[in-house]
Design a protein around this motif. Structure first.
Motif, PDB file in Angstrom:
ATOM      1  N   UNK A 198       9.173  22.499  38.433  1.00 30.11           N
ATOM      2  CA  UNK A 198       9.645  23.567  37.560  1.00 30.11           C
ATOM      3  C   UNK A 198      10.346  22.931  36.362  1.00 30.11           C
ATOM      4  N   UNK A 199       9.939  23.327  35.166  1.00 33.53           N
ATOM      5  CA  UNK A 199      10.538  22.753  33.966  1.00 33.53           C
ATOM      6  C   UNK A 199      10.350  23.689  32.781  1.00 33.53           C
ATOM      7  N   UNK A 209       9.138  28.446  27.259  1.00 28.35           N
ATOM      8  CA  UNK A 209       8.879  29.144  28.510  1.00 28.35           C
ATOM      9  C   UNK A 209       9.081  28.185  29.680  1.00 28.35           C
ATOM     10  N   UNK A 210       9.094  28.744  30.882  1.00 24.73           N
ATOM     11  CA  UNK A 210       9.222  27.949  32.094  1.00 24.73           C
ATOM     12  C   UNK A 210       7.833  27.723  32.672  1.00 24.73           C
ATOM     13  N   UNK A 211       7.554  26.471  32.962  1.00 24.28           N
ATOM     14  CA  UNK A 211       6.257  26.129  33.576  1.00 24.28           C
ATOM     15  C   UNK A 211       6.483  25.690  35.020  1.00 24.28           C
ATOM     16  N   UNK A 212       5.657  26.208  35.917  1.00 23.02           N
ATOM     17  CA  UNK A 212       5.731  25.850  37.326  1.00 23.02           C
ATOM     18  C   UNK A 212       4.407  25.260  37.769  1.00 23.02           C
ATOM     19  N   UNK A 213       4.505  24.348  38.701  1.00 22.10           N
ATOM     20  CA  UNK A 213       3.300  23.798  39.310  1.00 22.10           C
ATOM     21  C   UNK A 213       3.246  24.283  40.749  1.00 22.10           C
ATOM     22  N   UNK A 214       2.239  25.106  41.045  1.00 23.90           N
ATOM     23  CA  UNK A 214       2.047  25.639  42.391  1.00 23.90           C
ATOM     24  C   UNK A 214       0.794  25.009  42.959  1.00 23.90           C
ATOM     25  N   UNK A 215       1.009  24.138  43.947  1.00 24.75           N
ATOM     26  CA  UNK A 215      -0.063  23.271  44.419  1.00 24.75           C
ATOM     27  C   UNK A 215      -0.563  22.442  43.239  1.00 24.75           C
ATOM     28  N   UNK A 216      -1.784  22.625  42.803  1.00 24.82           N
ATOM     29  CA  UNK A 216      -2.280  21.835  41.666  1.00 24.82           C
ATOM     30  C   UNK A 216      -2.450  22.694  40.417  1.00 24.82           C
ATOM     31  N   UNK A 217      -1.958  23.926  40.462  1.00 23.33           N
ATOM     32  CA  UNK A 217      -2.150  24.863  39.358  1.00 23.33           C
ATOM     33  C   UNK A 217      -0.867  24.960  38.536  1.00 23.33           C
ATOM     34  N   UNK A 218      -0.995  24.881  37.207  1.00 23.27           N
ATOM     35  CA  UNK A 218       0.136  25.057  36.310  1.00 23.27           C
ATOM     36  C   UNK A 218       0.221  26.523  35.890  1.00 23.27           C
ATOM     37  N   UNK A 219       1.419  27.093  35.993  1.00 18.96           N
ATOM     38  CA  UNK A 219       1.623  28.497  35.663  1.00 18.96           C
ATOM     39  C   UNK A 219       2.789  28.651  34.703  1.00 18.96           C
TER      40      UNK A 219
END
Length: 347
Positions: A198-199, A209-219
């Motif tokens: 999370x960054x 914006x805030x970017x999250x990595x869920x498994x291998x997907x960037x959201x």
């Protein structure tokens, strides 16, 4: 200092003797009993104290009582009445000593006549830590009151872009150390969200914006479901409150809103336990059955409304009611949802 009692009255609506308030509190009550309005009344009074400009035709009166966690004998009572942008009365009493005594015609501070503007509170115009330390305590408390409405937390409530709000999701994430971000990720996994990173992403002067990595997907945060966004926001907020030493009171409306059993219970426990641990007073509201069952009814304020008057029932103003209920072995939610309270009060 902590808020121990609160009263508020405006045309057509009154919150009567909300006391005693504890270090942590849960407001419960049936729909339309005044939970949200009560929490907002506290927030609005705190904001009003900080704002030196009265709104045209603003009319209400309030009384706040405070205690000290360190000195059990210390007390402060502050009250005022505003009628159509004119201060009609104002009073500040500390340990029984009258510091401010004001009517529409006269005003005194420690028995010395003062002449504040008719549309200003004395506590707003007398800010000096050395000369008026008790006024400064009150105003610092007001400045440290923060409200979060869980039903209003969504990825669309902040959006992508430069957000001035210090409590925006991106600002909360920015306030965390790398170690704290790892703890947020760990807690998110406990709550069922498989987050790896999370960054905050900032592009130029307009995009943030805030970017999250869920498994291998960037959201991006705008791609999250409201439930996931709400949970991550509150997790970050939990760590944020540990940094902000100026916070005095955390108000949370609709805690648990939109979350399933596991997340509502675990997140609620985290927030209540962290506020206790870090000495931040908490007043939350909820009708969530899951959350009610894990918050001790000793910390409940059961609100009821009769026409425009809202009152509360708690373990101190009705100790026998709470004692009898504990003996039934029923769940906390049954205390709220059954006719147990009405039957007892009608005996």
């Amino acid at each position: 200092m902590i808020l121990t009692s609160f009263e508020y009255k405006e045309t057509g609506w009154e919150l009567k003797d909300l006391a005693p308030l504890k270090p942590v509190n849960l407001f419960v009550g049936r729909n339309a009993t005044g939970k949200t309005r009560s929490i907002r009344a506290i927030r609005n009074v705190a904001q009003f104290l900080q704002n030196n400009d009265l709104k045209t035709d603003q009319s209400f009166e309030t009384e706040l009582k405070f205690g000290s966690k360190e000195d059990k004998s210390w007390t402060m009572t502050y009250s005022f009445k505003i009628t159509k942008d004119v201060v009609e009365k104002e009073s500040l009493v500390v340990n029984g000593d009258i510091l401010i005594n004001r009517t529409k015609l006269t005003a005194k501070y420690k028995n010395t006549s003062v002449d504040p503007p008719s549309d200003k509170l004395i506590v707003q115009v007398r800010r000096d830590k050395s000369l008026y330390p008790d006024i400064e305590k009150l105003m610092e408390w007001a400045e440290g009151v923060v409200m979060v409405s869980c039903s209003g937390i969504s990825n669309s409530s902040f959006g992508i872009g430069k957000v001035a709000n210090r409590y925006s999701f991106s600002n909360l994430v920015d306030s965390l150390s790398e170690g704290e971000k790892k703890k947020v990720i760990s807690l998110a996994k406990i709550l069922g969200y498989n987050i790896a990173e999370i960054k905050v992403i900032e592009i130029g002067n307009a995009l943030r914006f805030v970017q999250l990595k869920e498994r291998s997907v960037l959201l991006a945060d705008t791609q999250l479901s409201n439930g996931m966004f709400r949970t991550l926001y509150l997790l970050c907020f939990i760590f944020f409150i540990k940094h902000d030493k100026k916070l005095s009171l955390l108000l949370i409306d609709d805690l648990g809103e939109g979350l399933d059993y596991r997340r509502s219970v675990d997140l609620g426990k985290m927030i209540f336990n962290d506020c206790k641990e870090y000495g931040l007073q908490l007043i939350a509201s909820s009708n969530d059955a899951f959350l009610m069952d894990v918050v001790d009814i000793a910390d409940w304020q059961v609100l009821s409304r009769n026409n425009g008057k809202v009152t509360s029932i708690n373990s101190e103003n009705n100790p026998e009611l709470f004692r009898k209920f504990r003996m039934t072995g029923l769940s906390n939610f049954d205390f709220f949802s059954s006719d147990f309270i009405d039957s007892y009060l009608n005996e």
